[in-house]
Design an enzyme around this catalytic site. Structure first.
Site, PDB file in Angstrom:
ATOM      1  N   SER A  74     -14.810  -5.787  -8.011  1.00 42.89           N
ATOM      2  CA  SER A  74     -14.168  -6.202  -6.765  1.00 42.89           C
ATOM      3  C   SER A  74     -14.592  -5.195  -5.710  1.00 42.89           C
ATOM      4  CB  SER A  74     -12.652  -6.179  -6.924  1.00 42.89           C
ATOM      5  OG  SER A  74     -12.055  -6.076  -5.656  1.00 42.89           O
ATOM      6  N   HIS A 124     -16.621 -10.329  -7.558  1.00 44.34           N
ATOM      7  CA  HIS A 124     -15.281 -10.873  -7.298  1.00 44.34           C
ATOM      8  C   HIS A 124     -14.948 -10.528  -5.850  1.00 44.34           C
ATOM      9  CE1 HIS A 124     -11.028 -11.787  -8.374  1.00 44.34           C
ATOM     10  NE2 HIS A 124     -10.740 -10.788  -7.542  1.00 44.34           N
ATOM     11  N   ASP A 158     -12.480 -10.736  -2.682  1.00 40.85           N
ATOM     12  CA  ASP A 158     -11.053 -10.913  -2.391  1.00 40.85           C
ATOM     13  C   ASP A 158     -10.822 -11.354  -0.955  1.00 40.85           C
ATOM     14  OD1 ASP A 158      -9.694 -10.036  -4.883  1.00 40.85           O
ATOM     15  OD2 ASP A 158     -10.794  -8.178  -4.505  1.00 40.85           O
ATOM     16  N   MET A 202      -8.098 -12.383   1.762  1.00 37.04           N
ATOM     17  CA  MET A 202      -6.648 -12.264   2.041  1.00 37.04           C
ATOM     18  C   MET A 202      -6.380 -12.660   3.480  1.00 37.04           C
ATOM     19  SD  MET A 202      -5.759  -8.653   0.227  1.00 37.04           S
ATOM     20  CE  MET A 202      -6.487  -8.132  -1.325  1.00 37.04           C
ATOM     21  N   HIS A 244     -11.711 -14.984  -4.798  1.00 34.83           N
ATOM     22  CA  HIS A 244     -10.279 -14.882  -5.110  1.00 34.83           C
ATOM     23  C   HIS A 244      -9.516 -15.156  -3.812  1.00 34.83           C
ATOM     24  CE1 HIS A 244      -6.718 -12.282  -6.725  1.00 34.83           C
ATOM     25  NE2 HIS A 244      -6.395 -13.547  -6.530  1.00 34.83           N
ATOM     26  N   MET A 280      -6.612 -15.375  -1.831  1.00 30.69           N
ATOM     27  CA  MET A 280      -5.199 -15.004  -1.667  1.00 30.69           C
ATOM     28  C   MET A 280      -4.771 -15.471  -0.274  1.00 30.69           C
ATOM     29  SD  MET A 280      -5.475 -11.305  -3.497  1.00 30.69           S
ATOM     30  CE  MET A 280      -7.238 -11.206  -3.283  1.00 30.69           C
ATOM     31  N   MET A 299      -3.089 -12.296 -12.938  1.00 31.10           N
ATOM     32  CA  MET A 299      -3.023 -11.075 -12.126  1.00 31.10           C
ATOM     33  C   MET A 299      -2.262  -9.986 -12.887  1.00 31.10           C
ATOM     34  SD  MET A 299      -4.697 -11.475  -9.351  1.00 31.10           S
ATOM     35  CE  MET A 299      -4.245  -9.910  -8.583  1.00 31.10           C
ATOM     36  N   ASP A 355      -7.174  -9.132 -13.351  1.00 29.60           N
ATOM     37  CA  ASP A 355      -7.504  -8.516 -12.063  1.00 29.60           C
ATOM     38  C   ASP A 355      -6.355  -7.616 -11.628  1.00 29.60           C
ATOM     39  OD1 ASP A 355      -8.352  -7.927  -9.490  1.00 29.60           O
ATOM     40  OD2 ASP A 355      -7.981  -9.934  -8.694  1.00 29.60           O
TER      41      ASP A 355
HETATM   42  C1  DX5 Z   1      -5.817  -7.155  -5.586  1.00 30.61           C
HETATM   43  C2  DX5 Z   1      -7.173  -7.754  -5.714  1.00 30.61           C
HETATM   44  C3  DX5 Z   1      -8.038  -7.087  -6.702  1.00 30.61           C
HETATM   45  C4  DX5 Z   1      -8.316  -5.628  -6.425  1.00 30.61           C
HETATM   46  C5  DX5 Z   1      -8.626  -4.977  -7.728  1.00 30.61           C
HETATM   47  O1  DX5 Z   1      -5.022  -8.005  -4.859  1.00 30.61           O
HETATM   48  O2  DX5 Z   1      -7.075  -9.112  -6.107  1.00 30.61           O
HETATM   49  O3  DX5 Z   1      -9.244  -7.799  -6.931  1.00 30.61           O
HETATM   50  O4  DX5 Z   1      -9.357  -5.408  -5.529  1.00 30.61           O
HETATM   51  O5  DX5 Z   1      -8.779  -3.615  -7.516  1.00 30.61           O
HETATM   52  P1  DX5 Z   1      -8.364  -2.531  -8.604  1.00 30.61           P
HETATM   53  O6  DX5 Z   1      -9.247  -2.741  -9.782  1.00 30.61           O
HETATM   54  O7  DX5 Z   1      -8.578  -1.243  -7.895  1.00 30.61           O
HETATM   55  O8  DX5 Z   1      -6.915  -2.782  -8.939  1.00 30.61           O
HETATM   56 ZN    ZN Z   2      -8.895 -10.089  -6.793  1.00 25.85          ZN
END
Ligand code: DX5
Ligand code: ZN
Length: 250
Positions: free
Chosen positions: A32, A57, A59, A61, A92, A94, A163, A197
């Site tokens: 990520s 991956h 993310d 948001m 991903h 969110m 998660m 994740d």
């Molecule tokens: C959190 C994200 C993850 C995050 C993981 O909301 O979905 O993908 O970046 O990072 P680490 O491995 O540092 O928890």
């Molecule tokens: Zn993620």
């Protein structure tokens, strides 16, 4: 003699089980890039791929579904140009209205659209739209959502994401108590890709691997390491060994 035959038969059965089940899913590591220097996302993606990442991956948001904002499809389009057409982008999502971004993400070069079950009232329709846009389908659940709520959709998706932190931020503590969800999914859906994740790294990978996860997201543990190549290799080996063990135990 009888014992020898028994041993032979059980070894043959194991070999058969191994041949039959070992190809169902494989160990894949997806860094990520959330915790990287966001001003250098393109080169960070390239660096992760050069270090052996199986996929990326990404993310997304929106500041509504989670209390943080990252980036959207224009960034994905730039990253796709930067890394070329082959690398697999697991988006991903969110976001509160995942329906909204299916077509833009497909056009930008997303490979898989992983939406949150909590964010939609009509998962079936969304799954259909994602497939029509020629992306793979991922379905994610937050820590407070039960795996039974995901189960009715499991045969229609390519990947389930359990998660292991509350979504929103990198660098949080891994939640051990999510592992029963992974074990249950693995027992019910033996060939499903199952992703974890949040807080996953060398210290926590064995729990994920033993529970049956095969797609591993790792942010800070990989990006923050001086030797991301070794961390990725370590994570993959742990998962591959657990997969092999499971196929031999069948
Ligand atoms: C959190 C994200 C993850 C995050 C993981 O909301 O979905 O993908 O970046 O990072 P680490 O491995 O540092 O928890
Ligand atoms: Zn993620």
């Amino acid at each position: 003699m009888y014992l020898t035959v028994c041993r032979f038969v059980s070894a043959a059965a194991r070999l058969h089980a191994h041949t039959k089940h070992s190809m169902a899913y494989s160990a894949k590591i997806g860094p990520s890039i959330l915790s990287s220097d966001l001003s250098c996302l393109g080169s960070e993606c390239v660096r992760m791929l050069e270090c052996g990442a199986d996929y990326l991956h990404l993310d997304v948001m929106d500041g509504h579904f989670v209390p943080n904002i990252t980036f959207g499809h224009p960034m994905v389009e730039c990253l796709r140009k930067c890394v070329g057409q082959d690398p697999f982008f697991d988006m991903h999502m969110m976001v509160s209205r995942p329906e909204q971004w299916v077509k833009p993400m497909a056009a930008a070069g997303a490979s898989q659209y992983t939406f949150h079950l909590e964010a939609t009232t009509n998962p079936g329709n969304l799954i259909k739209e994602i497939r029509e846009s020629r992306m793979k389908v991922g379905l994610a659940i937050k820590p407070g959502t039960t795996v039974e709520e995901l189960a009715p959709w499991a045969n229609q998706i390519d990947m389930a994401l359990v998660m292991t932190v509350e979504p929103g931020f990198g660098g949080q503590k891994f939640m051990d108590d999510m592992m029963p969800k992974v074990s249950w999914l693995r027992s019910q859906f033996p060939s499903l890709d199952i992703e974890v994740d949040g807080g996953v790294g060398p210290d926590t990978i064995h729990k994920c691997a033993e529970a049956g996860a095969n797609m591993i997201v790792s942010g800070s543990a990989v990006i923050g390491s001086d030797d991301p190549r070794s961390v990725i290799a370590l994570l993959r080996t742990a998962v591959a060994e657990a997969i092999q063990k499971r196929s031999l135990d069948r």
